[in-house]
Write a protein that holds these residues in place. Structure first.
Motif, PDB file in Angstrom:
ATOM      1  N   GLY A  41       0.790  -1.227   0.000  1.00 47.13           N
ATOM      2  CA  GLY A  41       0.000   0.000   0.000  1.00 47.13           C
ATOM      3  C   GLY A  41       0.820   1.272   0.000  1.00 47.13           C
ATOM      4  N   ALA A  42       2.128   1.183  -0.229  1.00 42.74           N
ATOM      5  CA  ALA A  42       2.986   2.369  -0.224  1.00 42.74           C
ATOM      6  C   ALA A  42       2.849   3.156  -1.519  1.00 42.74           C
ATOM      7  CB  ALA A  42       4.444   1.953  -0.025  1.00 42.74           C
ATOM      8  N   ASP A  43       3.069   4.469  -1.424  1.00 50.42           N
ATOM      9  CA  ASP A  43       3.173   5.287  -2.635  1.00 50.42           C
ATOM     10  C   ASP A  43       4.493   4.942  -3.311  1.00 50.42           C
ATOM     11  OD1 ASP A  43       0.794   6.463  -2.024  1.00 50.42           O
ATOM     12  OD2 ASP A  43       1.645   8.367  -1.336  1.00 50.42           O
ATOM     13  N   VAL A  44       4.461   4.847  -4.635  1.00 50.70           N
ATOM     14  CA  VAL A  44       5.638   4.371  -5.370  1.00 50.70           C
ATOM     15  C   VAL A  44       5.911   5.277  -6.572  1.00 50.70           C
ATOM     16  CG1 VAL A  44       6.592   2.481  -6.768  1.00 50.70           C
ATOM     17  CG2 VAL A  44       5.340   1.964  -4.670  1.00 50.70           C
ATOM     18  N   ARG A 178      -5.676   7.755  -0.475  1.00 51.04           N
ATOM     19  CA  ARG A 178      -5.484   6.814  -1.586  1.00 51.04           C
ATOM     20  C   ARG A 178      -4.009   6.583  -1.845  1.00 51.04           C
ATOM     21  NH1 ARG A 178      -3.445  11.103  -2.475  1.00 51.04           N
ATOM     22  NH2 ARG A 178      -4.024  12.741  -3.926  1.00 51.04           N
ATOM     23  N   GLN A 179      -3.722   5.423  -2.400  1.00 49.22           N
ATOM     24  CA  GLN A 179      -2.353   5.065  -2.771  1.00 49.22           C
ATOM     25  C   GLN A 179      -2.070   5.592  -4.178  1.00 49.22           C
ATOM     26  OE1 GLN A 179      -1.784   0.902  -3.647  1.00 49.22           O
ATOM     27  NE2 GLN A 179       0.394   0.939  -3.097  1.00 49.22           N
ATOM     28  N   LEU A 180      -0.874   6.184  -4.385  1.00 55.97           N
ATOM     29  CA  LEU A 180      -0.481   6.699  -5.697  1.00 55.97           C
ATOM     30  C   LEU A 180       0.735   5.935  -6.193  1.00 55.97           C
ATOM     31  CD1 LEU A 180      -0.813  10.582  -5.275  1.00 55.97           C
ATOM     32  CD2 LEU A 180      -2.425   8.992  -6.323  1.00 55.97           C
ATOM     33  N   VAL A 181       0.682   5.573  -7.475  1.00 55.77           N
ATOM     34  CA  VAL A 181       1.800   4.886  -8.113  1.00 55.77           C
ATOM     35  C   VAL A 181       2.087   5.591  -9.430  1.00 55.77           C
ATOM     36  CG1 VAL A 181       2.671   2.720  -9.065  1.00 55.77           C
ATOM     37  CG2 VAL A 181       1.146   2.678  -7.072  1.00 55.77           C
ATOM     38  N   PHE A 182       3.296   6.133  -9.570  1.00 60.52           N
ATOM     39  CA  PHE A 182       3.720   6.801 -10.795  1.00 60.52           C
ATOM     40  C   PHE A 182       4.819   5.979 -11.440  1.00 60.52           C
ATOM     41  CE2 PHE A 182       2.711  11.263  -8.897  1.00 60.52           C
ATOM     42  CZ  PHE A 182       1.353  10.981  -8.987  1.00 60.52           C
ATOM     43  N   LEU A 183       4.698   5.791 -12.776  1.00 55.97           N
ATOM     44  CA  LEU A 183       5.721   5.052 -13.509  1.00 55.97           C
ATOM     45  C   LEU A 183       6.084   5.816 -14.779  1.00 55.97           C
ATOM     46  CD1 LEU A 183       3.266   2.753 -12.611  1.00 55.97           C
ATOM     47  CD2 LEU A 183       5.344   1.377 -12.832  1.00 55.97           C
ATOM     48  N   SER A 184       7.370   5.804 -15.107  1.00 57.36           N
ATOM     49  CA  SER A 184       7.820   6.497 -16.310  1.00 57.36           C
ATOM     50  C   SER A 184       9.241   6.089 -16.639  1.00 57.36           C
ATOM     51  CB  SER A 184       7.745   8.013 -16.122  1.00 57.36           C
ATOM     52  OG  SER A 184       8.075   8.692 -17.324  1.00 57.36           O
ATOM     53  N   ALA A 185       9.602   6.243 -17.919  1.00 56.99           N
ATOM     54  CA  ALA A 185      10.984   6.000 -18.312  1.00 56.99           C
ATOM     55  C   ALA A 185      11.868   7.172 -17.925  1.00 56.99           C
ATOM     56  CB  ALA A 185      11.075   5.761 -19.819  1.00 56.99           C
ATOM     57  N   THR A 186      11.268   8.357 -17.858  1.00 56.90           N
ATOM     58  CA  THR A 186      11.980   9.567 -17.451  1.00 56.90           C
ATOM     59  C   THR A 186      11.160  10.283 -16.391  1.00 56.90           C
ATOM     60  OG1 THR A 186      10.931  10.822 -19.247  1.00 56.90           O
ATOM     61  CG2 THR A 186      13.094   9.863 -19.699  1.00 56.90           C
ATOM     62  N   VAL A 195       5.098  14.537  -7.291  1.00 54.86           N
ATOM     63  CA  VAL A 195       5.429  13.513  -6.292  1.00 54.86           C
ATOM     64  C   VAL A 195       5.562  14.143  -4.912  1.00 54.86           C
ATOM     65  CG1 VAL A 195       7.220  11.912  -5.533  1.00 54.86           C
ATOM     66  CG2 VAL A 195       6.510  11.947  -7.932  1.00 54.86           C
ATOM     67  N   LYS A 196       6.276  15.245  -4.864  1.00 57.63           N
ATOM     68  CA  LYS A 196       6.503  15.922  -3.590  1.00 57.63           C
ATOM     69  C   LYS A 196       5.204  16.441  -2.984  1.00 57.63           C
ATOM     70  CE  LYS A 196       9.403  19.531  -1.538  1.00 57.63           C
ATOM     71  NZ  LYS A 196      10.427  20.582  -1.823  1.00 57.63           N
ATOM     72  N   ARG A 197       4.292  16.890  -3.847  1.00 54.67           N
ATOM     73  CA  ARG A 197       3.044  17.483  -3.370  1.00 54.67           C
ATOM     74  C   ARG A 197       2.001  16.444  -2.977  1.00 54.67           C
ATOM     75  NH1 ARG A 197       1.838  20.026  -7.699  1.00 54.67           N
ATOM     76  NH2 ARG A 197       0.053  18.830  -8.449  1.00 54.67           N
ATOM     77  N   GLU A 198       1.931  15.320  -3.696  1.00 54.72           N
ATOM     78  CA  GLU A 198       0.825  14.378  -3.525  1.00 54.72           C
ATOM     79  C   GLU A 198       1.193  13.104  -2.759  1.00 54.72           C
ATOM     80  OE1 GLU A 198      -2.204  15.028  -4.306  1.00 54.72           O
ATOM     81  OE2 GLU A 198      -1.947  16.836  -5.511  1.00 54.72           O
TER      82      GLU A 198
END
Length: 470
Positions: A41-44, A178-186, A195-198
């Motif tokens: 359940g961690a933000d990633v 809510r849990q947030l997950v962000f993925l990207s090549a860059t 990321v810092k804000r949410e």
């Protein structure tokens, strides 16, 4: 490793068995890092090259964390393009069926009314594009009160395509914890700020942070004249002969021209337009995946997030706008540890762009020349060129400039001399010594008496002029 390796990461056995059925028995590095963190359940924030298995890295744990008995949306995945969203839908349906999970895709360009009807079936996993998801939230057709995980795939591309406002509105409609997950090549500055804000104490995952593209890729470029670029493209495709190749152009207006010329040259090609109808885009991509044609011509926007199985080669007909665009183009090939080839066609003045990309991305991006049916390094090509005189290699135009200029100058001088000689030479058959002059300036061979007789006869009638002299 075997299928139980996924279970050691925390996945349930039915999901691990489902992976085995499709030949996936070993987790990739990004999956090994992300799956345990998302399950907890961690933000990633996961940064990894395209084609390294990021989709399954978040999809498998969120499928496991869905309650099949709760008939309501619980997880939301946001993708930058329709094609990527539908690819994720297919993966979600493939692995979610073992747990009885309903998956629904909400993309722009599709019938809104039909999507509203499907929402009444209470799917648990929603996958969509930012604009359409926001639209359905605002008309109160998509309920967000039980959505506890939001994934933004290719987050940098979402921002580049103008989806930042939509994403922010979606966040505001969801649960606060809510849990947030962000993925990207860059990871751009805008993404870092979000990321810092949410996020709350996010787990940052960086797989080979100094290597922005997959390790299995080979990067090369061919330099030549702009007017020869189309012919060079044909020669490159003919030489490497991939089953599937994608050609990137910078201007949408150039797509149709490149496609038409490839077909004229005997290379079956289709075009992919960002603003094309959903059905047309689906037809083109389906044909490309099924091998009905060899080359797909597209712009950066049109090809965002595409995952084409078996794509062996990417050709930058125009150099990428920046290193980030180069990464996303290169990421269409060499996926999931496979090998791939990325070729750029540049002019001599654009070589510095290749050097810039190589330095910024930490990759080997070297020049090659095609000579005598072989791809050689510039030094080897020059050596072969000096020992023989076959067809001029791609990229050897720079060596011929001085010679061509000199030959053109010599040819021009010869043409000017020839022109002067032609002016001096009288046209028509040569006149005999006694032939009267019929107009124009008299020659020196004419005697005074002949000139006098000619002057007197100018006004005489024709019968008198033709009369023979005694």
């Amino acid at each position: 490793m075997n299928a139980t390796s996924f279970t050691t990461l925390g996945l349930e056995q039915p999901l691990a068995d489902g992976l085995s059925e499709y030949g996936i028995t070993e987790p990739t590095p990004v999956q090994s890092e992300a799956i345990p963190a998302i399950l907890k359940g961690a933000d990633v924030l996961a940064r990894s090259q395209t084609g390294t298995g990021k989709t399954l890295a978040y999809l498998l744990p969120i499928l496991q964390n869905i309650d099949p008995d709760l008939k309501s949306p619980q997880k939301l995945v946001i993708a930058p393009t329709q094609e990527l969203a539908m690819q994720i839908v297919r993966e979600g349906e493939k692995y979610g069926q073992v747990r009885g999970i309903q998956v629904l895709g909400l993309i722009g360009g599709a019938a809104l009314k039909r999507q509203v009807e499907k929402l009444k079936q209470h799917p648990q996993l929603i996958i969509g594009t930012p604009g359409r998801v926001r639209e359905l939230i605002e008309v109160r057709k998509l309920k967000m009160h039980q959505v506890n995980t939001i994934v933004v795939d290719e987050v940098d591309q979402v921002f580049q395509l103008g989806g930042a406002g939509d994403v922010d509105r979606i966040f505001r409609s969801a649960l606060r914890d809510r849990q947030l997950v962000f993925l990207s090549a860059t990871v751009s500055n805008e993404t870092a700020s979000l990321v810092k804000r949410e996020m709350q104490n996010p787990v940052e995952i960086g797989i080979d942070p100094d290597q922005s593209t997959a390790k299995g890729l080979e990067h090369i470029y061919f330099a030549g004249e702009e007017r020869d670029k189309m012919e060079n493209l044909r020669r490159v495709i003919r030489h490497y002969n991939p089953k599937k190749a994608m050609v990137f152009v910078n201007q949408t207006e150039s797509i149709a021209e490149v496609q038409a010329k490839l077909n004229f040259m005997g290379l079956s090609a289709e075009a992919l337009y960002a603003d094309a109808d959903k059905m047309v885009r689906s037809r083109v991509l389906r044909g490309f995946r099924n091998g009905k044609f060899k080359v797909l011509v597209a712009s950066d926007v049109a090809a965002r997030g595409l995952d084409i199985e078996g794509l062996e080669m990417v050709v930058n007909y125009d150099p990428a706008l920046d290193s980030e665009h180069y990464v996303h183009r290169a990421g269409r090939t060499g996926r999931m540890g496979r090998s791939g080839l990325v070729i750029s066609l540049v002019t001599n003045r654009q070589i510095f762009i290749m050097n810039k990309f190589a330095k910024e991305l930490g990759i080997s991006l070297e020049e090659r020349r095609m000579y005598g049916g072989k791809v050689l390094e510039p030094r080897a090509a020059s050596s072969v060129q000096r020992s023989s005189t076959p067809r001029k290699p791609i990229g050897a135009v720079r060596d011929d400039k001085a010679r061509i200029s000199s030959e053109a100058s010599d040819q021009g001088s010869a043409e000017r001399r020839q022109g002067k000689e032609n002016i001096r030479k009288p046209s028509g058959p040569a006149k005999s010594k006694n032939e009267p002059f019929r107009g124009g300036k008299p020659t020196e061979r004419q005697s005074r008496s002949e000139r006098e007789r000619e002057r007197k006869n100018k006004g005489a009638p024709k019968w008198l002029k033709d009369k023979k002299r005694p």
